[in-house]
Design a protein around this motif. Structure first.
Motif, short mmCIF file in Angstrom:
data_model
loop_
_atom_site.label_atom_id
_atom_site.label_comp_id
_atom_site.label_asym_id
_atom_site.label_seq_id
_atom_site.Cartn_x
_atom_site.Cartn_y
_atom_site.Cartn_z
N VAL A 40 34.00 65.13 17.83
CA VAL A 40 33.57 63.72 17.92
C VAL A 40 34.76 62.86 18.36
N GLY A 41 34.52 61.96 19.29
CA GLY A 41 35.59 61.04 19.73
C GLY A 41 35.30 60.57 21.14
N TYR A 42 35.06 59.26 21.30
CA TYR A 42 34.65 58.74 22.62
C TYR A 42 35.71 58.96 23.68
N GLU A 43 37.00 59.11 23.24
CA GLU A 43 38.06 59.29 24.23
C GLU A 43 38.00 60.67 24.89
N LYS A 44 37.15 61.56 24.35
CA LYS A 44 36.99 62.90 24.96
C LYS A 44 36.08 62.84 26.20
N VAL A 45 35.36 61.72 26.37
CA VAL A 45 34.40 61.59 27.48
C VAL A 45 35.11 61.02 28.69
N SER A 46 34.97 61.66 29.86
CA SER A 46 35.49 60.98 31.05
C SER A 46 34.37 60.70 32.03
N ILE A 47 34.50 59.54 32.68
CA ILE A 47 33.49 59.14 33.65
C ILE A 47 34.22 58.57 34.86
N SER A 48 33.82 59.07 36.02
CA SER A 48 34.42 58.58 37.25
C SER A 48 33.28 58.39 38.25
N GLY A 49 33.02 57.16 38.63
CA GLY A 49 31.84 56.89 39.45
C GLY A 49 30.61 57.34 38.69
N ASN A 50 29.81 58.21 39.31
CA ASN A 50 28.59 58.68 38.63
C ASN A 50 28.77 60.08 38.04
N THR A 51 30.02 60.53 37.94
CA THR A 51 30.26 61.87 37.38
C THR A 51 30.79 61.77 35.96
N VAL A 52 30.09 62.46 35.07
CA VAL A 52 30.47 62.43 33.65
C VAL A 52 30.94 63.82 33.26
N THR A 53 32.06 63.87 32.53
CA THR A 53 32.57 65.19 32.11
C THR A 53 32.78 65.20 30.60
N LEU A 54 32.14 66.18 29.96
CA LEU A 54 32.32 66.37 28.51
C LEU A 54 32.89 67.75 28.26
N PRO A 55 33.89 67.86 27.38
CA PRO A 55 34.35 69.19 26.98
C PRO A 55 33.22 69.91 26.23
N GLY A 65 36.65 49.73 17.98
CA GLY A 65 37.59 50.66 17.33
C GLY A 65 36.91 51.94 16.88
N GLY A 66 35.88 52.36 17.62
CA GLY A 66 35.21 53.63 17.30
C GLY A 66 34.15 53.51 16.21
N ALA A 67 33.85 52.28 15.76
CA ALA A 67 32.73 52.13 14.80
C ALA A 67 31.43 52.50 15.50
N LEU A 68 31.28 52.07 16.77
CA LEU A 68 30.22 52.63 17.60
C LEU A 68 30.82 53.88 18.21
N GLU A 69 30.25 55.03 17.88
CA GLU A 69 30.81 56.30 18.33
C GLU A 69 29.74 57.07 19.10
N PRO A 70 29.79 57.00 20.44
CA PRO A 70 28.72 57.60 21.25
C PRO A 70 28.67 59.12 21.20
N THR A 71 29.68 59.78 20.63
CA THR A 71 29.67 61.26 20.62
C THR A 71 29.28 61.84 19.26
N LEU A 72 28.57 61.05 18.46
CA LEU A 72 28.22 61.55 17.11
C LEU A 72 27.03 62.52 17.10
N TYR A 73 26.48 62.81 18.27
CA TYR A 73 25.22 63.57 18.29
C TYR A 73 25.23 64.84 17.42
N PRO A 74 26.28 65.69 17.49
CA PRO A 74 26.24 66.91 16.67
C PRO A 74 26.11 66.60 15.17
N VAL A 75 26.73 65.51 14.74
CA VAL A 75 26.68 65.15 13.31
C VAL A 75 25.29 64.59 12.96
N VAL A 76 24.78 63.70 13.83
CA VAL A 76 23.44 63.12 13.61
C VAL A 76 22.41 64.25 13.54
N LYS A 77 22.59 65.25 14.42
CA LYS A 77 21.67 66.39 14.47
C LYS A 77 21.77 67.23 13.19
N ALA A 78 23.01 67.43 12.72
CA ALA A 78 23.20 68.24 11.51
C ALA A 78 22.49 67.61 10.30
#
Ligand code: AMP
Ligand code: MG
Length: 344
Positions: free
Chosen positions: A146-161, A110-123
């Motif tokens: 921040v929000g894992y649903e912003k990440v898309s992955i299709s095969g080996n292609t990853v897209t981040l806004p 439920g987003g407790a593990l949040e893979p997109t926290l990098y900007p916050v961890v960095k701050a």
């Protein structure tokens, strides 16, 4: 940063396993081979037994160092760094697997593990050791990305806004420990202790056939509160004692961030140790369960039952799931600690 590395190495020298868990009692020093190295921003060691162990260790170390180069968030040549630059990026199969796994675990928790926290961890300065306390406004503005649903992955292609960035810190070491295990086994090793900065994998049992003894660190001190006896499994601890820092006399938690508040988690838990078959599951869960707090973690265990856990809480008590309860013993100095068994 350097100081933190030194401290972790000293701890590791004392305990044999850095930060969270400690191993005891090698019984067959004659055939034990050990390699120690620094990767993924932490001290690592692998001990293996039997013929051919030395060669297998070198290959396991190479594997971890190779994955570090792919997954580092700070190395400008890594695949994760390229992904964090935004847009559509093609990555290797194993980086795609790591990212897919992080997204699956984000959903599962439920987003407790949040893979997109990098900007916050960095701050907060956890990426370079130059800790600071970001303002409320800064945190709110960073949380918009921040929000894992912003990440898309299709095969080996990853897209981040633009502005969305991945952090592999909560899962990379666990994933790498599984890869190192695979390398050891493929090279004929049947008995080994892998310790990637406290991410432990026990390959087989000890060479004498007995179970390994792994210490669970005392969150309030340097020693251990208890010992787990186990073989053929992974054991990972996330604790409130790691990487804390002080500003103007106030101690600021540690490096695990509550994705809702953007601040270090402050709940009823001091540490969570997860025991399961795979290092990556243990690593992802130890971070996520820590964020959830005791009741959330218990509910998650009851829903899934694919792991066991030991929680050390601020009330001085331990909470241990029934599947590991008879393998966890309080240390002599903590014999008064109340151990509550969590039932299904
Ligand atoms: P661990 O030591 O495995 O619990 O992972 C902690 C590391 O994961 C931190 O140093 C951050 O890089 C990152 N992190 C912090 N909070 C979270 C979170 N809620 N979800 C995912 N990664 C996090
Ligand atoms: Mg983790």
């Amino acid at each position: 940063m350097l100081m933190r590395r030194k401290i972790s190495i000293i701890l590791a020298a004392v305990c044999m396993a850095a930060f969270c868990s400690c191993s005891f009692g090698d019984t067959n020093e004659e055939t034990a081979q050990k390699t120690e190295f620094f990767a993924m921003d932490t001290y690592m060691s692998v001990t293996a037994y039997g013929e051919g162990a030395q060669k297998a260790l070198e290959l396991a170390k190479d594997e971890v160092e190779r994955l570090d180069k792919l997954w580092s968030v700070t190395d400008e040549n890594s695949e994760v760094y390229a992904v964090n630059g935004g847009g559509e990026v093609s990555v290797s199969g194993e980086t795609a697997q790591l990212i897919s796994f992080m997204l699956d675990m984000a959903k599962r928790t439920g987003g407790a593990l949040e893979p997109t926290l990098y900007p916050v961890v960095k701050a907060w300065g956890f990426t370079n050791g130059e800790n600071r306390v970001p303002s409320g406004d800064e945190i709110q503005s960073l949380l918009k990305n921040v929000g894992y649903e912003k990440v898309s992955i299709s095969g080996n292609t990853v897209t981040l806004p633009d502005g969305v960035m991945l952090d592999t810190g909560a899962v990379g070491k666990g994933y790498a420990s599984d890869k190192a295990t695979q390398v050891l086994k493929e090279n004929g090793v049947g008995s080994a202790l892998i310790d990637l900065g406290g991410n432990i994998v026990l390959v087989g049992s000890k060479p004498d056939g007995n179970e390994w003894k792994i210490g669970v660190r005392d969150p309030d001190g340097d020693g251990v509160v208890g010992i787990i006896s186990a073989s053929d499994c992974a054991i990972v601890t996330s604790g409130a004692y790691e990487r804390n820092f002080t500003v103007d006399g106030t101690v600021y938690g540690h490096h695990i961030i509550d994705p809702k508040s953007g601040r270090p988690v402050d709940n009823d838990i001091l540490s969570v140790t997860v025991i399961a078959s795979k290092g990556r599951l243990c690593d992802a869960l130890s971070t996520a369960l820590f964020v959830m707090g005791k009741d959330g973690a218990v509910a998650h265990w009851r829903d899934h039952r694919d792991f066991e856990m030991i929680m050390l809480c601020k009330n001085g008590q331990a909470y241990v799931t029934e599947g590991i309860a008879n393998r966890f013993e309080a240390d002599e100095e903590h014999s008064e600690m109340k151990i509550n068994v969590i039932e299904g």
